[in-house]
Each structure stands twice: as structure tokens, then as C-alpha cells.
Design a protein around this motif. Structure first.
Motif, PDB file in Angstrom:
ATOM      1  N   MET A 100       0.900  -1.301  -0.119  1.00  0.00           N
ATOM      2  CA  MET A 100      -0.032  -0.144   0.069  1.00  0.00           C
ATOM      3  C   MET A 100       0.900   1.428   0.023  1.00  0.00           C
ATOM      4  SD  MET A 100      -3.336  -0.774  -0.003  1.00  0.00           S
ATOM      5  CE  MET A 100      -2.752  -1.720  -1.352  1.00  0.00           C
ATOM      6  N   GLU A 101       2.003   1.267   0.737  1.00  0.00           N
ATOM      7  CA  GLU A 101       2.742   2.271   0.954  1.00  0.00           C
ATOM      8  C   GLU A 101       3.866   2.220  -0.082  1.00  0.00           C
ATOM      9  OE1 GLU A 101       5.527   4.610   4.179  1.00  0.00           O
ATOM     10  OE2 GLU A 101       5.273   2.562   4.363  1.00  0.00           O
ATOM     11  N   THR A 102       4.140   3.179  -0.909  1.00  0.00           N
ATOM     12  CA  THR A 102       5.119   2.887  -1.940  1.00  0.00           C
ATOM     13  C   THR A 102       6.567   3.251  -1.246  1.00  0.00           C
ATOM     14  OG1 THR A 102       5.186   5.621  -2.466  1.00  0.00           O
ATOM     15  CG2 THR A 102       3.740   3.894  -3.760  1.00  0.00           C
ATOM     16  N   GLN A 103       7.627   2.740  -1.890  1.00  0.00           N
ATOM     17  CA  GLN A 103       9.139   3.267  -1.379  1.00  0.00           C
ATOM     18  C   GLN A 103       9.096   4.620  -0.934  1.00  0.00           C
ATOM     19  OE1 GLN A 103      11.198   0.631  -1.181  1.00  0.00           O
ATOM     20  NE2 GLN A 103      10.301  -0.860  -2.370  1.00  0.00           N
ATOM     21  N   SER A 104       9.221   4.772   0.086  1.00  0.00           N
ATOM     22  CA  SER A 104       9.728   6.260   0.719  1.00  0.00           C
ATOM     23  C   SER A 104      10.833   6.392   1.680  1.00  0.00           C
ATOM     24  CB  SER A 104       8.392   6.510   1.814  1.00  0.00           C
ATOM     25  OG  SER A 104       6.960   6.307   1.041  1.00  0.00           O
ATOM     26  N   VAL A 105      11.590   7.847   1.262  1.00  0.00           N
ATOM     27  CA  VAL A 105      12.936   8.008   2.184  1.00  0.00           C
ATOM     28  C   VAL A 105      12.478   9.221   2.498  1.00  0.00           C
ATOM     29  CG1 VAL A 105      15.270   7.867   2.046  1.00  0.00           C
ATOM     30  CG2 VAL A 105      13.874   6.155   0.657  1.00  0.00           C
ATOM     31  N   LEU A 106      13.249   9.816   3.565  1.00  0.00           N
ATOM     32  CA  LEU A 106      13.618  11.153   4.024  1.00  0.00           C
ATOM     33  C   LEU A 106      15.110  11.103   4.623  1.00  0.00           C
ATOM     34  CD1 LEU A 106      12.859  14.117   4.571  1.00  0.00           C
ATOM     35  CD2 LEU A 106      12.119  13.333   6.802  1.00  0.00           C
ATOM     36  N   ALA A 107      16.006  11.685   3.958  1.00  0.00           N
ATOM     37  CA  ALA A 107      17.436  11.770   4.289  1.00  0.00           C
ATOM     38  C   ALA A 107      17.733  13.226   4.738  1.00  0.00           C
ATOM     39  CB  ALA A 107      18.339  11.626   3.159  1.00  0.00           C
TER      40      ALA A 107
ATOM     41  N   THR B 170      11.080   0.275   5.388  1.00  0.00           N
ATOM     42  CA  THR B 170      12.067  -0.969   4.883  1.00  0.00           C
ATOM     43  C   THR B 170      11.804  -1.977   5.821  1.00  0.00           C
ATOM     44  OG1 THR B 170      14.219  -1.829   4.393  1.00  0.00           O
ATOM     45  CG2 THR B 170      14.176  -0.026   6.201  1.00  0.00           C
ATOM     46  N   GLN B 171      12.170  -3.214   5.454  1.00  0.00           N
ATOM     47  CA  GLN B 171      12.045  -4.250   6.340  1.00  0.00           C
ATOM     48  C   GLN B 171      13.342  -4.544   7.022  1.00  0.00           C
ATOM     49  OE1 GLN B 171      10.240  -6.363   2.823  1.00  0.00           O
ATOM     50  NE2 GLN B 171       9.265  -7.677   4.315  1.00  0.00           N
ATOM     51  N   HIS B 172      14.459  -4.011   6.687  1.00  0.00           N
ATOM     52  CA  HIS B 172      15.899  -4.406   6.717  1.00  0.00           C
ATOM     53  C   HIS B 172      16.887  -3.044   6.945  1.00  0.00           C
ATOM     54  CE1 HIS B 172      19.413  -6.659   7.021  1.00  0.00           C
ATOM     55  NE2 HIS B 172      19.204  -7.643   6.252  1.00  0.00           N
TER      56      HIS B 172
ATOM     57  N   LYS C 149       9.831   3.424  11.812  1.00  0.00           N
ATOM     58  CA  LYS C 149       8.942   3.447  12.856  1.00  0.00           C
ATOM     59  C   LYS C 149       7.674   2.357  12.415  1.00  0.00           C
ATOM     60  CE  LYS C 149       6.061   5.191  16.341  1.00  0.00           C
ATOM     61  NZ  LYS C 149       6.431   5.212  17.465  1.00  0.00           N
ATOM     62  N   ARG C 150       7.505   2.369  11.123  1.00  0.00           N
ATOM     63  CA  ARG C 150       6.419   1.448  10.730  1.00  0.00           C
ATOM     64  C   ARG C 150       6.528   1.410   9.211  1.00  0.00           C
ATOM     65  NH1 ARG C 150       3.243   5.301  13.120  1.00  0.00           N
ATOM     66  NH2 ARG C 150       2.617   3.638  14.651  1.00  0.00           N
ATOM     67  N   VAL C 151       6.200   0.352   8.535  1.00  0.00           N
ATOM     68  CA  VAL C 151       5.940   0.066   7.144  1.00  0.00           C
ATOM     69  C   VAL C 151       4.705  -0.295   6.649  1.00  0.00           C
ATOM     70  CG1 VAL C 151       6.979  -1.557   5.238  1.00  0.00           C
ATOM     71  CG2 VAL C 151       8.481  -0.986   7.289  1.00  0.00           C
TER      72      VAL C 151
ATOM     73  N   ALA D  66       4.634  -4.614   2.538  1.00  0.00           N
ATOM     74  CA  ALA D  66       6.355  -4.821   1.970  1.00  0.00           C
ATOM     75  C   ALA D  66       6.360  -5.964   1.104  1.00  0.00           C
ATOM     76  CB  ALA D  66       7.386  -4.611   2.910  1.00  0.00           C
ATOM     77  N   PHE D  67       5.902  -7.013   1.774  1.00  0.00           N
ATOM     78  CA  PHE D  67       6.127  -8.441   1.178  1.00  0.00           C
ATOM     79  C   PHE D  67       7.506  -8.882   0.368  1.00  0.00           C
ATOM     80  CE2 PHE D  67       2.263  -6.025  -0.138  1.00  0.00           C
ATOM     81  CZ  PHE D  67       1.347  -6.498   0.640  1.00  0.00           C
ATOM     82  N   GLY D  68       8.450  -8.456   1.094  1.00  0.00           N
ATOM     83  CA  GLY D  68       9.734  -8.512   0.577  1.00  0.00           C
ATOM     84  C   GLY D  68      10.235  -7.626  -0.377  1.00  0.00           C
ATOM     85  N   GLY D  69       9.317  -6.769  -0.760  1.00  0.00           N
ATOM     86  CA  GLY D  69       9.669  -5.674  -1.862  1.00  0.00           C
ATOM     87  C   GLY D  69      10.345  -4.465  -1.215  1.00  0.00           C
ATOM     88  N   LYS D  70      10.742  -4.309   0.052  1.00  0.00           N
ATOM     89  CA  LYS D  70      11.625  -3.055   0.629  1.00  0.00           C
ATOM     90  C   LYS D  70      12.735  -3.581   1.430  1.00  0.00           C
ATOM     91  CE  LYS D  70       7.263  -0.416   1.120  1.00  0.00           C
ATOM     92  NZ  LYS D  70       6.540   0.396   1.882  1.00  0.00           N
ATOM     93  N   LEU D  71      13.408  -4.428   0.529  1.00  0.00           N
ATOM     94  CA  LEU D  71      14.845  -4.891   1.293  1.00  0.00           C
ATOM     95  C   LEU D  71      15.805  -4.184   0.164  1.00  0.00           C
ATOM     96  CD1 LEU D  71      13.973  -8.855   1.776  1.00  0.00           C
ATOM     97  CD2 LEU D  71      14.523  -7.010   3.369  1.00  0.00           C
TER      98      LEU D  71
END
Length: 946
Positions: A713-720, A735-737, A761-763, A766-771
Motif C-alpha cells: 500500500m505504501e510506496t517506497q519512501s525515504v527522508l534523508a 524498509t524491512q531491513h 517507525k512502521r512500514v 512490503a512482502f519482501g519488496g522493501k529490502l
């Protein structure tokens, strides 16, 4: 405030009085405003709440509207609404990303219908999906009118003590929001005026009269009219279509008219599909059956057109004017002789909707200056039979593969065809009419000879061109014919009902064709392991609510895109490759840098250290440098002051490629070019080639299994966020990892890992797609943050996410299996089987240029396997069963492939299928070193494969 001291009965009386007064005022207003002769006015609802997808509601369209979000329904800071509480405590939330949508759909339903039916419950949630649970939310009304939620194929009942009803707080009517009095006063006191909203590139105009709309359309003939935004919105978002001027006519009374006449209904073009659905439902209950056949057919299509969240905003006129082949309404409206009321500066006219699709290409009979004001839907006549059909991948929220609308009119008292209309959608680029077929069949009797002739003519006239996208043309041809076949049976059944002696009945084996498939309320059960003697402090086995369940349901759960903006924050949009296996000749960023708000362009030259990571045979690359491997590979990125500016600039980056040969995009191409990962795997037992030379029966074929998208449901997301000194950085990532994110970001920046703090905090699924891919995207954002010394936020759109991250492997399997009869004594059904297997199993990992990722570090984008086997079998009545044409043989092979060559162990259990013997042969190694498991099933006349 006074109402707070009233009892429930007094409150209900007040509501009734207010609603009666509002309805009276409305009826007076309607009768005063519209001066049609011989008309009856119909008002579908008084006050109603609508749930809608936010992407279909441009902010400008909400002027004067009261919008309630999930935070407004209830909150942990004030009071949680019973809907939110029950959804959380009944375990209706997992990752929580889709939970607010569930809450709003349920809340809207209960505000409109305090005691909803099961059909209304299912319809309200038909537009909601949760891939993680494969959720099936079902509402069971309590005595209080609130509901308990079901999901995950699990039924929660009070008797199971899954939850205690004593824990639930009662519904407080004072908690429900009212329509803001300010908006009511504004609507009553302020004169209606045209609204103008000006943006950087476009202008939104909302007129208030038909004359003003016609002037605008004459001045801007190419400007689209937007009511529900279900057509223009996706075109602008996904196809890059740009409109400098958009006209929103939803406030014009002429486009919202609802008029009853002696011979039909006239509905305004701006009426929502939900309103049309309510109007037709009420009309069907009031008119005699012979007049409502058209209404029933249109209503049947409306029940499955999108979901309620879409129907609440999508308009009747927009569905017609778009002329899309996937429209479920156009075929049935055209077949039913509906009329379009058009207006322009040149005057008004009325045309049949069927004329718009007469030539099958969507002609220009409607000029760009003309406006569709309303649609006239006629009553059906005596001798009229009308039906609508559709076939789609899913019942709701799926575009149809093929749809149809059909109408036949007989000579009075006969089965002679007087008039016939057949329209299909999904066949070509727009709705198409089988005009020649209809003309040929007029005057024919409604019998099987006519049916045979009609099917032949329809297949000849409705030409279905092949499509490079892989559409199944043969399947569509079957649907085209089967729709008419069902229409034939429906009409025949109706004729039989009217005159049983004159018309033949339908054979019993064909009657199931006329039965509609209805969605059933899921019934299921959950079993948990808590014991009566278990300590209250022991959580193991207890059905404990998700720790963030309440925050999920109130919308207070914070995901990456919910984090507040950091001072000076920039937004990042990636530029991806449009070629596979190609050399990058040049990258032109000049136009992109001229865009508003653009800060910089990030490329591989800006990566301080590692740009490639090797977790398997192939590299994982942050930015492509000299060549690209696959479509969707990141070439560069644009940072700007807003997400919109970044995406607009990214679209202006121009990349020139030089294609390298060969370009391998499928398993078949990999096999053709002998492109494999080494070593090839092979498992062999016995001499298979020799065994095939002495067998009685051989079955062989291929199995194709496509790839699969993770679709979290949540697409790949990053804040650096750069902090402190020495390239220290905080990375907030879904991420899961987290450890591998820290490792990859640190390696790309060339710093020790302890300088990178990874926050998860939370994901949101993912289903393995956020590694691994999450690490690459985090590195992209980190490199940009390092270069600009500013915080950088990267939130992928759904399209970019599916393009960049890849998916699970596709498969091709080739099999060849033989069986040999052994002469011997007759066995009893439950005797064991004598098995002499000869097996050869080969696994090929195909190397190609297609992005694929399974969530773990498998090296191959494609998998192909070959399986050859020969068996000598002896079982009960083998000779007799082979002699029967209906004989059924069922093999189930379970192959556990391992790298070692240890001794295989064979077992021969026997089971039964439809009273026929079934052989099950399990092969597995002496240890549990698992690599691959697959099943093959063979059912039929020995040589046939299903």
C-alpha cells in the motif's frame, strides 16, 4: 446546546421535522425553477454523505463543500469514534496504510443508513483493498447500529470472546459532525458567481449558468469539462496530458436536472452515477415492470461500475462523452434508444446516442463547442426485452474485458423480430454496433436457427484486431458470442413465461446460464491458543490488538510522507531508463534546470564512494553511468523545492541511447540466445530416454506463469536529513531491513556505518519488496542530501514504484510424462501401488535484461525448467478405465530439488478423486535442504492436460 438535553425520541422528532421542512422547500424550489409541462419531479435524497477517493477530488471542486477526514471522525486526543475503535479492536488493521479509507467508508455508510443491509455493507467496502491480508471486511450490525469488522478470512463473533462488548464505548450522537452553519449561510446569502482559480500553469473556471458555460466552451473549445475527474485526472497524471484551462460545470442547475415524463426520465449530465443509481432504483419500484426494463439493465451495470467511492463523483455525462471502449453504460444506453440533449451557442438539438457509435470509431457527431446538458432514458414498451452484460477480472473496481447492451422488440403477440439493437464495448477503441447483423435478423423468428445465424454474423462483423499488449482475442470472441447466447436464453425464458404452450422451455442443463453470480458475505473462523489457566499477564496465544491499531484507525499513525517538513527540505524525482541493454550516449538536463524551483541534478558523478553493490552475480546500481541494464533503472534525479516541480523537471530530462544487441526481455528470447546462469541444475533418476521408447501413453506441454508485483500500500519512501558533521545523516525509510539500508547508505557516502542513523517507525506493507531496492533508493536520497546539504524527501508514485522495484520471477515449464500399463491381477481400490519411476528434472536460470526482484538475493530474472518422467503403474481397473472415453488419470508430482545427490526416498500413498484412483508420488531428499517445489496436475482422457 439545547439539543444535548433532549432524549432520543425528541432528537428523532427534530430530525424528522427538519428533513420534512427541507424536502418541502426543495420541492417548492424545484417546481418553481423548472417549468416543463407534464412532468413530475423526483428528489432522490435529502441530506447525504458521500465517500470518495481523494485523487478524484481536485481541491478547487470542493468550494462550498464540507469535507470530513478520518482525523475529524475521531482522535486519541479527543474521543475515538466507535467505528474506529471496533475496527482496531476487532483486528481489522495490519500495516494501517489503508485503514483510514476503511473507516471513512464505514462511517459514511452508517451516517446515511444507521441500520445498513449486508448488501450495502459489501458495496461500501468494495472499493477497498489490502493486499497483505487479502482482506475481507464484513460488517455485522450490533443492536447499537455500530459494527464489528472481519478480515483475513476470519470471522469474529461475540461468542468466541475475541473481544468483550463491555470494552466498547457507546455511540455519542454529539460526536457526529454537522454541516457547518457558515457554509449554509454562505449558500443562502451570497449571490452565485463564477469562480476562478489560477495556478502556475492552469486556470480552473466554475460557471454558474448554462449560458456562461456555452460562452466559455465557444471561447475555449479544447478545454475539458470536469465533474468527477475520473477521465481528465488520470490522463493528466499518467499520460502527461496538460490542459491550461479546465471548466467545472457541476454547479449549473441545468446540468443537474432530474425530470420525470410520461415516456421516460431526463437526467442531467452532471448527475453522479450514485444519484442515477438511486433515481433508477426508486423509479423501478414505482413504475410497472414492462416500463422499467431499460432502467433495470442500466442499474445492473451501475452496481458493478467502479466502486461507491468512484460512483459518488463520476458523472453520467462524463461516462458518455468520454466514448471509452471500457464504458459499461454506453452499450446499454445506445441499445435502449437513449437521446442526448446538446446545447451550444448555435442552439439546442437532440440526437440518439446510437448515432455517436454508428460507425464503430466514435465519430465527431458532437462538435467541440457543444455541451451535453442531459440524457433522456425512455421507458421500455410492451414486447421490449433489454439486457446488459459485462465480464471483468473482478466484480467491482475493474475495467471490463468485454461488455454489451442488447434490446429486441417483437411484433405484438409474436416472436418475430421487429427491431434489434446490439452494442459491444471492449472490442475496439470505442463502443461498436453490430448494425448489419441486426438488419439481417429483422423479421426472423426467435429460435435456434436465428441464434446460429446471429452468432455467425456477429463474429464476422465484430472484428477483433490483435493487440501487442497480449489481449486474448479468442477469449473476447467467445465473450461476444456468449453474451448474445445468454440474451437469447433470457428472452426465450420470458416468452415461455408469458405463453408456456407456444414457446419451448429451456433445458434444465442450460438454466444455470441465467443465474447471476452474487457476492456472498464471507463466513470464516479464527482459532487462538489462549488457555483458561493462562496468566492474564501472559500474552502468548491471546488475540491482542495491534499496538498501533487505534492510531491506524484515527489516521494518527505517522508514515514517512506524514513526517513534518524539515527546514529547507527539497523533494526528489528520479529519471529512469526507457531502454533495456543500451549505452547512454548523452544526458541533456538543460531544460530541466530551467524549470521553476529546480535546485540541482544528481547523477552517478555525485556519488562520493560506492555506486555498485554485489549481493549476487549481477550488480545493484544506484545511478547508471555509461549503460543501462533494464527499463526502469535510475539514470539521474532532480531535486526541487516541491514534489510537483521535481516531477515536471524530471520529465524534461532527455537521454539518448544506443541499443546493444541482443535485447533479451522474455524467457523465450533467453532460451533462443542460450543465455543462462551457470551452472545448470539437473536431477536424474534412471534412464529416461530409454524409458520413453517403450511406453504406452505420453503427455507433454508447457506451463507459463507471469511475474508478480509486490503492490504494498505504501510506496517506497525515504527522508534523508544531514545532521552534525562528517557526513552524519538521519535516514527515515520504509524498509524491512534497516541494517542493510545503513550499510548501503554508508558505503555510497564513503563513511563508517555508525554515522548513518536509520529510523523505521512502521512500514505500510512490503512482502519482501522493501529490502534491497529500498537500500538503493535510500542511497539516491542520501547522495542528493549530501550534495545539497539539505534534507531530501523521496516518495515514489505508484507508477514509478512498480517500474523501478521490479517484481517476482516469471516461469516457463516444459513437461513430458509417460505411463505404462502393467499386466497383473486386479487390485482392490485401497491397495498400494507398484512404482518404477524414471525422472529427469532440469532447472535453468535465464539471464536477460528485465528488472525482477523477489525480496531475496536470487540472481535470475527468469526461471525455466524442464521435467521428463516415465512411470510403470499397476492399479485397480487400469485396463477398464483406459477403455472408457471418460477415464480420468490424475498425477501429482512434488519435486524437491537440492544441490546434493543424496539417495532419494520414495513413498506411494493412494488417494481417490471422484471414485477414480489417484496416484501420488512424493520425491524428497534425505535431508531438508530446500530449493524448489512445484506441482503438476494431469486430468482428462489420459492424453489431455488441464
Amino acid at each position: 446546546t439545547i439539543a444535548l438535553h433532549w432524549n432520543e425520541m425528541q432528537m428523532k422528532m427534530l430530525q424528522v421535522i427538519v428533513r420534512v421542512e427541507i424536502k418541502t422547500v426543495r420541492m417548492i424550489f424545484e417546481n418553481k425553477y423548472f417549468s416543463y409541462s407534464k412532468t413530475k419531479y423526483f428528489i432522490a435524497n435529502d441530506e447525504k454523505h458521500y465517500s470518495a477517493n481523494a485523487c478524484l477530488l481536485p481541491i478547487c471542486s470542493l468550494y462550498g463543500a464540507a469535507v470530513t477526514t478520518v482525523e475529524g471522525v475521531g482522535s486519541t486526543k479527543t474521543r475515538v469514534h466507535p467505528v474506529q475503535e471496533r475496527l482496531a479492536k476487532c483486528h481489522g488493521s495490519q500495516c494501517g496504510f489503508c485503514t483510514p479509507g476503511m473507516v471513512m467508508s464505514i462511517y459514511t455508510l452508517l451516517r446515511n443508513y444507521p441500520e445498513p443491509t449486508s448488501e450495502q455493507m459489501m458495496a461500501a467496502l468494495a472499493g477497498k483493498y489490502c493486499h497483505f491480508f487479502i482482506c475481507r471486511y464484513v460488517l455485522e450490525p450490533f443492536s447499537s447500529g455500530i459494527c464489528v469488522c472481519e478480515c483475513m478470512s476470519v470471522r469474529y463473533c461475540i461468542q468466541t470472546l475475541l473481544f468483550s462488548t463491555d470494552e466498547f464505548q457507546p455511540l455519542d450522537p454529539t460526536q457526529e459532525l454537522i454541516f457547518p452553519p457558515e457554509l449554509m449561510r454562505m449558500a443562502e446569502n451570497q449571490p452565485k458567481r463564477t469562480l476562478f482559480f489560477h495556478g502556475e500553469r492552469m486556470t480552473w473556471i466554475s460557471p454558474v449558468s448554462l449560458d456562461e458555460l456555452l460562452d466559455l466552451k465557444a471561447a475555449h473549445p479544447k478545454a475539458p469539462l470536469v465533474v468527477g475527474n475520473t477521465s481528465v485526472g488520470p490522463e493528466m497524471k499518467f499520460r502527461g496530458v496538460f490542459h491550461p484551462i479546465v471548466i467545472a460545470p457541476a454547479r449549473i442547475p441545468d446540468l443537474n436536472v432530474v425530470k420525470r415524463m410520461d415516456d421516460g426520465l431526463t437526467l442531467g449530465a452532471a448527475c453522479s452515477l450514485s444519484l442515477v443509481k438511486d433515481i433508477l432504483t426508486n423509479a423501478i419500484s414505482e413504475y410497472p415492470e414492462e416500463k422499467t426494463k431499460v432502467f433495470c439493465a442500466v442499474l445492473q451495470q451501475l452496481r458493478t461500475l467502479g466502486g461507491e467511492q468512484i460512483r459518488n463523483v463520476a458523472s453520467l455525462g462524463g461516462n458518455i462523452i468520454s466514448r471509452k471502449s471500457t464504458s459499461d453504460l454506453n452499450p446499454i444506453l445506445a441499445a435502449s434508444n437513449c437521446m442526448l440533449n446538446l446545447a451550444s451557442r448555435g442552439g439546442k438539438r437532440q440526437i440518439p446516442l446510437s448515432d455517436v457509435f454508428a460507425d464503430g470509431v466514435g465519430n465527431n457527431i458532437i462538435t467541440p463547442e457543444e455541451i451535453l446538458v442531459s440524457v433522456y432514458i425512455p421507458h421500455s414498451r410492451k414486447g421490449d426485452y433489454v439486457s446488459a452484460f459485462r465480464q471483468a477480472p473482478r466484480r467491482e473496481n475493474a475495467l471490463p474485458i468485454t461488455n454489451a447492451g442488447m434490446r429486441v422488440l417483437f411484433e405484438e403477440g409474436t416472436d418475430l423480430i421487429k427491431d434489434l439493437s446490439i452494442f459491444y464495448g471492449g472490442a475496439v477503441s470505442t463502443t461498436i454496433c453490430a448494425k448489419q447483423t441486426c438488419g439481417t435478423l429483422i423479421g426472423r423468428h426467435w429460435n435456434e436457427q436465428m441464434l446460429d445465424e446471429a452468432c455467425r454474423l456477429i463474429l464476422k462483423e465484430i472484428a477483433l484486431p490483435g493487440s501487442p499488449s497480449g489481449e486474448k482475442v479468442d477469449y473476447k470472441k467467445i465473450l461476444v458470442v456468449s453474451f448474445f447466447y445468454r440474451f437469447f436464453l433470457e428472452v426465450l425464458q420470458s416468452l415461455r413465461t408469458m405463453d408456456p404452450c407456444r414457446y419451448p422451455g429451456i433445458p434444465m442443463e442450460y438454466r444455470s446460464v441465467l443465474q447471476d453470480f452474487k457476492t456472498k458475505i464471507p463466513q470464516s473462523i479464527q482459532i487462538y491458543q489462549a488457555k483458561p489457566s493462562q496468566s492474564p499477564q501472559d500474552p502468548v496465544g491471546r488475540p491482542i490488538m495491534h499496538q498501533s491499531g487505534i492510531k491506524h484507525a484515527t489516521g494518527e499513525a505517522v508514515y514517512i510522507d506524514d513526517l513534518p517538513s524539515v527546514d529547507g527540505e527539497l523533494f526528489l524525482a528520479v529519471v529512469t531508463s526507457s531502454r533495456a541493454h543500451a549505452k547512454i550516449v548523452s544526458i541533456d538536463t538543460s531544460e530541466a534546470l530551467k524549470g521553476p524551483g529546480v535546485f540541482d541534478i544528481i547523477t552517478a558523478h555525485d556519488v562520493p564512494a560506492t555506486n555498485e553493490f554485489y549481493y549476487s552475480d549481477g550488480p545493484e546500481i544506484i545511478f547508471a553511468r555509461n549503460k543501462v541494464i533494464c527499463v526502469g533503472q535510475i539514470v539521474c534525479a532532480v531535486v526541487a523545492d516541491s514534489d510537483i516541480h521535481a516531477k515536471q523537471a524530471a520529465a524534461k530530462v532527455k537521454i539518448e541511447y544506443e541499443v546493444l544487441e541482443p535485447v533479451i526481455l522474455t524467457i523465450e528470447e533467453a532460451i533462443k540466445h542460450n543465455s543462462f546462469f551457470e551452472p545448470k541444475r539437473k536431477l536424474e533418476h534412471g534412464n529416461v530416454d530409454q524409458a520413453f521408447e517403450t511406453v504406452d501413453n505420453i503427455i507433454e506441454g508447457e506451463i507459463h506463469i507471469g511475474g508478480q508485483e509486490h503492490f504494498y500500500m505504501e510506496t517506497q519512501s525515504v527522508l534523508a536529513v544531514p545532521i552534525g558533521e562528517d557526513k552524519e545523516m538521519d535516514v527515515y525509510v520504509s524498509t524491512q531491513h534497516p541494517a542493510i539500508i545503513q550499510e548501503m547508505v554508508a558505503a555510497s557516502l564513503g563513511v563508517p556505518a555508525n554515522r548513518i542513523m536509520c529510523h523505521v517507525k512502521r512500514v505500510g506493507g512490503a512482502f519482501g519488496g522493501k529490502l534491497l531496492k529500498a537500500g538503493l533508493l535510500a542511497s539516491v536520497a542520501a547522495v542528493a542530501a549530501n550534495k545539497t546539504s539539505r534534507a531530501v524527501r523521496l516518495i515514489l508514485s505508484r507508477g514509478d514504484d512498480m517500474l523501478i522495484t521490479g517484481g517476482r520471477h516469471p516461469f516457463i515449464g516444459k513437461y513430458k510424462v509417460s505411463a505404462t500399463r502393467i499386466q497383473g491381477k486386479t487390485r482392490k481400490p485401497r491397495d498400494s501401488v507398484t512404482v518404477q519411476p524414471f525422472i529427469c528434472f532440469c532447472l535453468y536460470l535465464c539471464r536477460g535484461f528485465f528488472l525482477c526482484f523477489v525480496g531475496f538475493f536470487f540472481p535470475s530474472p527468469f526461471v525455466s525448467f524442464s521435467f521428463y518422467s516415465s512411470f510403470c503403474l499397476s492399479f485397480w481397473e487400469w485396463e477398464a478405465k483406459l477403455a472408457q472415453t471418460s477415464a480420468e488419470v490424475y498425477f501429482k508430482m512434488s519435486i524437491w530439488y537440492v544441490h546434493t545427490k543424496e539417495q532419494l526416498v520414495f513413498t506411494e500413498p493412494v488417494s481417490y478423486r471422484k471414485s477414480y484412483p489417484v496416484e501420488e508420488i512424493n520425491l524428497f531428499p534425505a535431508h531438508d535442504n530446500f530449493c524448489l517445489l512445484f506441482h503438476l496436475y494431469y486430468i482428462g482422457k489420459v492424453r489431455e492436460v488441464l
